[in-house]
Design a protein around this motif. Structure first.
Motif, short mmCIF file in Angstrom:
data_model
loop_
_atom_site.label_atom_id
_atom_site.label_comp_id
_atom_site.label_asym_id
_atom_site.label_seq_id
_atom_site.Cartn_x
_atom_site.Cartn_y
_atom_site.Cartn_z
N VAL A 97 -1.22 2.71 -1.50
CA VAL A 97 -1.20 3.28 -0.15
C VAL A 97 -2.64 3.41 0.34
CG1 VAL A 97 -0.66 5.33 1.20
CG2 VAL A 97 0.96 4.51 -0.52
N VAL A 139 -2.94 4.95 6.97
CA VAL A 139 -2.06 6.09 7.26
C VAL A 139 -2.68 6.97 8.35
CG1 VAL A 139 -1.01 8.19 6.33
CG2 VAL A 139 -1.03 6.09 4.96
N ARG A 156 -0.21 -2.87 7.74
CA ARG A 156 0.00 -1.77 8.69
C ARG A 156 1.50 -1.54 8.91
NH1 ARG A 156 -2.95 0.81 12.68
NH2 ARG A 156 -1.80 1.41 14.58
N HIS A 203 3.01 0.31 5.93
CA HIS A 203 2.68 1.74 5.96
C HIS A 203 3.47 2.47 7.05
CE1 HIS A 203 -0.57 0.51 3.32
NE2 HIS A 203 -0.92 1.77 3.16
N VAL A 245 3.64 11.17 2.68
CA VAL A 245 2.74 10.06 2.98
C VAL A 245 1.80 10.44 4.12
CG1 VAL A 245 2.59 7.65 3.74
CG2 VAL A 245 4.40 8.34 2.16
#
Length: 296
Positions: free
Chosen positions: A103, A108, A157, A160, A172
């Motif tokens: 991640v 994010v 992207r 995520h 997240v």
């Protein structure tokens, strides 16, 4: 879609890896895993990641919780946590197959700041299908470097984005908030990972996290399930096992390299974690090809 993704991973690992285990890819943080035998209990300290199990079975223990993941399941790790895992039955005909992607907290953060939809308290329905579709499109591009260079960032992207809309989206999302405890503890964890062989300096770690000493201890355990000293011990012993399996170092050299001043203390703590003293693993390593644990 799952069958197509499985075939893509099987093909890529067959063409780009000479042994079982982890296959690196041209995409930073993306790893493909294939195992044709069941594994012993393996210890890792995972960074935030998403893992898609495509074939086979894996049993994972995090803290006091033990979970099983089979084909079609998705595991999302949202903290720097110690993990014990074991791959179940696997064979050449039916290998364990999985895919792991780190991640990216910067992605994010960007999504959280510019996309209002990811702030919803309710997860979107059936994001798993969308997630796997995006991952499949990324894997298909691994052997097309020109196209990968153009499309990689947009696919990362998108992946995520679907993670933020998943059932663990709130956890997240916290990874991307600069002031969140998860993000602040991650800065301290990065220091520990980079300098695990030296004595722990709690004041330095707390300063990196922007916390008082007492608050740091409290939040570090809440995020990782361990104290800083326990976390460092896990890092040291996992690196020691990797060095032992590489077969080219004496045990005293391994103990010193990972930060132990006492060989007897190293042996005791190693046996407590792995169930056998390091000499037993050293002898096994001299007789068997090295096997390095997968990150998921």
């Amino acid at each position: 879609m799952s069958d197509q993704l499985k075939q893509a991973v099987l093909r890529y690992t067959g063409e780009h890896s000479q042994r079982d285990g982890v296959t690196s890819t041209p995409v930073h943080g993306l790893y493909l895993i294939r195992r044709t035998t069941s594994s012993d209990l393996e210890y890792t300290v995972e960074q935030p990641l998403v893992c898609l199990v495509l074939q086979g079975h894996k049993r994972v223990t995090i803290g006091s919780s033990t979970l099983s993941y089979a084909a079609g399941d998705t595991m999302i790790v949202t903290g720097n946590v110690p993990m014990a895992s074991r791959i179940g039955q696997a064979s050449i005909a039916d290998p364990y197959l999985a895919l792991a992607l780190d991640v990216d907290t910067a992605v994010v953060t960007d999504l959280v700041l510019c996309t209002s939809e990811v702030h919803s308290s309710q997860p979107a329905p059936d994001t798993g299908t969308d997630l796997r579709d995006a991952v499949h499109r990324l894997v298909r591009l691994l052997d097309r470097p020109e196209s990968l260079a153009v499309l990689k960032d947009s696919l990362i992207r998108e992946i995520h984005y679907w993670l933020l809309l998943s059932h663990q989206g709130s956890a997240v999302r916290n990874l991307g908030l600069p002031g969140s405890n998860a993000r602040r503890i991650a800065r301290a964890v990065a220091l520990l990972r980079a300098d695990y062989a030296r004595p722990v300096q709690i004041e330095r770690l707390a300063a990196a996290a922007g916390m008082s000493r007492s608050a740091f201890h409290l939040h570090f355990r809440a995020v990782t399930s361990l104290s800083p000293l326990q976390f460092q011990k896990h890092l040291r012993l996992m690196e020691a096992r990797r060095l032992i399996l590489s077969k080219d170092k004496r045990l005293s050299e391994v103990a010193f390299e990972v930060g132990y001043e006492s060989a007897s203390q190293f042996s005791r703590e190693y046996a407590r974690m792995y169930g056998q003293p390091p000499i037993m693993h050293k002898r096994a390593a001299l007789m068997l090809p090295p096997v390095f644990p997968a990150p998921t």
